[in-house]
Design an enzyme around this catalytic site. Structure first.
Site, PDB file in Angstrom:
ATOM      1  NE  ARG A 213      -5.983  11.664   3.753  1.00 61.54           N
ATOM      2  CZ  ARG A 213      -5.041  11.209   4.578  1.00 61.54           C
ATOM      3  NH1 ARG A 213      -5.314  11.000   5.862  1.00 61.54           N
ATOM      4  NH2 ARG A 213      -3.835  10.965   4.132  1.00 61.54           N
TER       5      ARG A 213
ATOM      6  CB  SER B 250      -3.811  16.562  -3.636  1.00 60.16           C
ATOM      7  OG  SER B 250      -4.775  16.094  -2.747  1.00 60.16           O
TER       8      SER B 250
ATOM      9  CE  LYS C 221      -0.654  12.502   1.984  1.00 54.32           C
ATOM     10  NZ  LYS C 221      -1.069  12.997   0.782  1.00 54.32           N
TER      11      LYS C 221
END
Ligand code: 3NM
Length: 216
Positions: free
Chosen positions: A39, A111, A140
Site C-alpha cells: 500500500r 473495505s 491512515k
C-alpha cells in the site's frame, strides 16, 4: 478463499517504516505473516518505476515464503507485476468492473465501514471484507470514525460466513477480542512495520491467531 490466509495480514508501503521496507517485510515473513498487501500511499510515497520495482521485489520475497502478494487500489500496477490480488476501497473502481479485467483466480478484497457496504461487497463477489477502522489509527490520514468491536460483530452478523479481517489501530492485545467479535484475522500496518523486532511481533500475532479456530 481460505480464511486462514487472513490470520496475520500485514500491510506496508515504503513510508510506514524508517527502515528498508524489504528488510521489514522479510522479517515479518520469517515471523509467519499469512498475507501481505503493498500500500504505497500518502506523504513521500514512491511513484513510477521506483514504486513498480519495490512491488516486484516485495512480490519476490512474499513468494519465497509462499505468502500471497496483494496490491492496494492500483489494479494496473497489480496486473503489470502479476500480483495475486487487489484490495479496493469504497471510492475505487467497483469490484464487478475490475473483476472483468483481472485473472479469475485472484484474491479480491474490499473495505467496509458499515453493514450496507459490507453487504454490497459480499453481493459483488468479494473474497474477503476488510472491516474498519475498529480502533483509532494514526496511520491512515483519512480514516473514518472507529466502529469498535461492536461494529465488527454487527457486520459479521449481516455477512454470514464470508471471510472478514479487522483493521485499524490493532495491537497484539486485541487479537482474541476481535476473533471473538467475528474476525477471521487482523490486518495491521504499524504494529509490525514499526515494531522493534518485526519477526517476533509477527510470530506472536500468528501464535495468537492459531490459538483460536477460524471464524468462517
Ligand atoms: N485502512 P494501523 S485503517 C490502511 O479503516 C487502513 O479501512 C483502514 O494501520 C480502514 O494498523 C488503516 O497502523 C490503517 O492502524 C491501519
Amino acid at each position: 478463499m481460505n480464511p486462514e490466509l487472513l490470520q496475520v495480514y500485514f500491510i506496508m508501503g515504503s513510508n510506514n517504516t524508517q527502515r528498508d521496507p524489504l528488510i521489514v517485510l522479510e522479517d515479518a515473513l520469517i515471523g509467519g505473516i499469512t498475507l501481505f498487501q503493498f500500500r504505497e500511499k500518502g506523504k513521500e510515497a514512491l511513484t513510477g518505476k521506483n514504486k513498480r520495482n519495490l512491488a516486484i521485489e516485495m512480490k519476490r520475497l512474499c513468494h519465497k515464503y509462499n505468502v500471497p502478494f496483494i496490491i492496494n487500489d492500483e489494479v494496473d500496477l497489480a496486473l503489470e507485476v502479476e500480483a495475486d490480488g487487489v484490495h479496493v476501497g469504497q471510492d475505487d473502481e467497483p469490484l464487478v468492473d475490475l473483476k472483468k479485467r483481472c485473472p479469475q483466480d485472484w484474491i479480491f478484497g474490499v473495505s467496509a465501514t458499515n453493514e450496507a457496504e459490507a453487504y454490497q461487497a459480499m453481493q459483488d463477489g468479494a473474497d474477503y471484507i476488510g472491516v474498519g477502522p475498529i480502533y483509532g489509527t494514526q496511520t491512515k490520514e483519512d480514516a473514518k470514525q472507529p466502529i469498535g468491536e461492536e461494529g465488527l460483530a454487527s457486520i459479521r452478523s449481516i455477512v454470514g460466513g464470508i471471510p472478514v479481517v479487522a483493521i485499524g489501530g490493532i495491537k497484539l492485545s486485541h487479537v482474541f477480542r476481535l476473533r471473538r467479535a467475528g474476525a477471521d484475522g487482523v490486518s495491521v500496518i504499524s504494529a509490525i512495520s514499526l515494531a522493534e523486532k518485526p519477526t517476533e511481533t509477527a510470530e506472536l500475532f500468528r501464535k495468537y491467531a492459531e490459538f483460536m479456530p477460524s471464524y468462517s
